[in-house]
Design a protein around this motif. Structure first.
Motif, PDB file in Angstrom:
ATOM      1  N   UNK A   1     -52.068  10.962 -11.417  1.00 18.53           N
ATOM      2  CA  UNK A   1     -52.772   9.784 -12.093  1.00 18.53           C
ATOM      3  C   UNK A   1     -53.158   8.851 -11.130  1.00 18.53           C
ATOM      4  N   UNK A   2     -53.789   9.299 -10.130  1.00 18.02           N
ATOM      5  CA  UNK A   2     -54.251   8.147  -9.019  1.00 18.02           C
ATOM      6  C   UNK A   2     -53.359   7.515  -8.023  1.00 18.02           C
ATOM      7  N   UNK A   3     -51.832   7.794  -8.369  1.00 19.10           N
ATOM      8  CA  UNK A   3     -50.897   7.521  -7.431  1.00 19.10           C
ATOM      9  C   UNK A   3     -50.859   8.105  -6.312  1.00 19.10           C
ATOM     10  N   UNK A   4     -50.844   7.555  -5.053  1.00 15.30           N
ATOM     11  CA  UNK A   4     -50.711   8.344  -3.687  1.00 15.30           C
ATOM     12  C   UNK A   4     -49.364   9.232  -3.695  1.00 15.30           C
ATOM     13  N   UNK A   5     -48.293   9.158  -4.183  1.00 15.02           N
ATOM     14  CA  UNK A   5     -47.157  10.035  -3.902  1.00 15.02           C
ATOM     15  C   UNK A   5     -46.765   9.903  -2.509  1.00 15.02           C
ATOM     16  N   UNK A   6     -45.775  10.699  -2.106  1.00 16.62           N
ATOM     17  CA  UNK A   6     -45.161  10.514  -0.871  1.00 16.62           C
ATOM     18  C   UNK A   6     -45.608  11.783   0.165  1.00 16.62           C
ATOM     19  N   UNK A   7     -46.125  13.049  -0.465  1.00 17.63           N
ATOM     20  CA  UNK A   7     -46.415  14.216   0.376  1.00 17.63           C
ATOM     21  C   UNK A   7     -47.269  13.747   1.585  1.00 17.63           C
ATOM     22  N   UNK A   8     -48.336  12.935   1.503  1.00 15.42           N
ATOM     23  CA  UNK A   8     -49.356  12.685   2.756  1.00 15.42           C
ATOM     24  C   UNK A   8     -48.401  11.898   3.561  1.00 15.42           C
ATOM     25  N   UNK A   9     -47.613  10.796   3.039  1.00 15.14           N
ATOM     26  CA  UNK A   9     -47.198  10.322   4.133  1.00 15.14           C
ATOM     27  C   UNK A   9     -45.965  10.969   4.918  1.00 15.14           C
ATOM     28  N   UNK A  10     -45.321  11.923   4.079  1.00 12.15           N
ATOM     29  CA  UNK A  10     -44.464  12.658   4.938  1.00 12.15           C
ATOM     30  C   UNK A  10     -44.980  13.528   5.964  1.00 12.15           C
ATOM     31  N   UNK A  11     -46.056  14.230   5.671  1.00 12.04           N
ATOM     32  CA  UNK A  11     -46.744  14.958   6.629  1.00 12.04           C
ATOM     33  C   UNK A  11     -47.238  14.013   7.625  1.00 12.04           C
ATOM     34  N   UNK A  12     -47.877  13.136   7.704  1.00  9.37           N
ATOM     35  CA  UNK A  12     -48.427  12.496   8.648  1.00  9.37           C
ATOM     36  C   UNK A  12     -47.118  11.699   9.571  1.00  9.37           C
ATOM     37  N   UNK A  13     -46.073  11.372   8.882  1.00  6.08           N
ATOM     38  CA  UNK A  13     -45.042  10.595   9.633  1.00  6.08           C
ATOM     39  C   UNK A  13     -44.174  11.800  10.359  1.00  6.08           C
TER      40      UNK A  13
END
Length: 439
Positions: free
Chosen positions: A246-258
């Motif tokens: 629903x438009x929220x970023x979630x944590x998947x992207x953060x985890x991958x790039x971190x």
């Protein structure tokens, strides 16, 4: 005689009440702002990470003696480091989950005990295969200590000072490294190489003293503990891989790039930490005492770099600080590894900026990774990303080990610069978090 106090004047009522906590201004304002409990937590995390560093460096410093004792080639000695770093990913991830479920201090104690016990066990290894197993098990504790200790202190620190506070924690790595070099110089000066490497590992029992103190004196931050315990999903691996809805970023992207960020920075760092002592002894032909002298410049630069990077990460922001020192670290590696023969004085001088830059880039890591994740999964997120990056980054020192026979250690060190380039690219997928409140 009347004991009724005199009435307060308008001036008295308008006067502000005394501050509950000491001022956080000045050079050590960040330390005063932690308060008594926070300062004890700082002491526990600082000591734990310093001794973590000491136990880690027992291997790189004794690598030449180990190779001679067991008859190892460069690839086999590089594998000892790789196995430590790969298993540290498992240890770090498990310690992160444990920190979210049972608390930061309990997880910290477990990690310190683990790395101390198996460092000592390495000194009793009868053959290469046993040493490899003990070193792998040491990695379980080694992987978890930093992430847990950093989170413990981050949750006490104010947003204003979190970068320099965690930078000071990072500086303890240089303290442990320096202590290891001092002990190494003494042991290898007075004890024959065949026994000296075992003595170095046996001194890894030092953390036992810290364990007793931490158990009695250090406690989790109350607000963070309350927030963590109220969450129904604390310590959940699935939460840090959840995509946005629903438009929220979630944590998947953060985890991958971190993970990519951690891989690049640690790939560069561990390439240097593992192979510079061997480079100095084999290609620069320095004595034990001479190697210790050169490493003194490198470690001094590292200590000042951690403190400076901590200050800059609060002033410039997390991302700019990492970008700046990724570039400078890559340049330093290329220059340091390609100095002509006979330029030993330049190797000495350049050790300081090399240590400074490759450490200053780490100063923002503790605060940055803590700020990227919510309280309930902060340990899980930070433990997983930092230590997965460490495990994947272990490919870099292994590659140097296998190429050292044909390229020379100095030539192969250029792979460290590639790691810093990867770190700079990973920042494109991560937000700036300076000034973020954790609870």
């Amino acid at each position: 005689m009347s004991t009724t106090p005199p009435p307060r004047s308008l001036t008295d009522s308008a006067r502000p009440a005394p501050a509950e906590h000491p001022t956080d201004d000045g050079a050590f304002g960040w330390l005063r702002a932690l308060g008594p409990r926070g300062r004890r937590a700082f002491g526990g995390a600082f000591g734990g990470y310093a001794l973590d560093s000491y136990d880690y460096f027992t291997l790189p410093l004794t690598m030449v003696a180990l190779s001679a004792y067991f008859g190892l080639n460069s690839g086999q000695t590089g594998l000892l480091t790789t196995v430590t770093l790969v298993v540290s990913a498992i240890g770090g991830a498990l310690a992160g989950v444990l920190a979210d479920r049972v608390g930061r201090v309990k997880a910290l104690l477990l990690t310190v005990i683990t790395y101390a016990v198996f460092t000592v066990a390495c000194g009793f290894a009868p053959n290469y295969e046993t040493l490899l197993v003990f070193r792998a098990l040491q990695g379980l504790g080694f992987g978890g200590e930093w992430a847990v200790g950093a989170i413990l202190v981050a949750e006490y620190a104010s947003a204003k000072h979190r970068g320099r506070t965690l930078g000071a924690i990072q500086s303890s790595w240089a303290v442990g490294w320096g202590l290891a070099v001092i002990v190494y110089t003494m042991v290898f000066t007075f004890v024959a190489d065949d026994l000296a490497w075992r003595v170095m590992f046996w001194t890894g029992a030092l953390p036992a003293v810290l364990v007793v103190w931490v158990r009695r004196s250090v406690h989790d931050a109350p607000k963070a503990t309350a927030a963590r315990e109220q969450s129904p999903r604390k310590g959940s691996f699935s939460a840090i891989f959840r995509p946005g809805r629903d438009g929220s970023p979630g944590l998947l992207r953060t985890t991958v790039f971190a993970v990519l960020l951690s891989t690049g920075v640690q790939g560069g760092y561990y390439t240097l930490a593992t192979w510079v002592p061997t480079y100095l002894k084999t290609e620069r032909e320095l004595s034990v005492v001479g190697t210790g002298g050169y490493l003194t410049f490198l470690i001094s630069g590292a200590f000042i770099g951690y403190l400076t990077g901590g200050y800059l990460t609060d002033r410039l922001g997390r991302r700019r600080n990492i970008w700046l020192f990724a570039l400078l670290s890559a340049i330093c590696i290329l220059v340091y590894a390609n100095l002509p023969s006979g330029a030993d004085s330049l190797v000495l001088v350049l050790g300081f900026p090399l240590g400074f830059c490759m450490s200053a880039i780490f100063s923002g890591f503790g605060s940055y990774l803590s700020e990227l994740y919510p309280t309930a999964v902060r340990g899980t997120g930070q433990g997983f990303t930092y230590n997965t990056g460490r495990a994947v980054g272990a490919v870099f020192p292994t590659t140097v080990g296998f190429l050292a026979d044909s390229w020379g250690v100095g030539g192969a060190l250029v792979f460290g610069a590639i790691g810093y380039g990867l770190a700079a690219l990973a920042l494109l997928g991560l937000p700036e978090t300076r000034g973020k409140e954790l609870v």
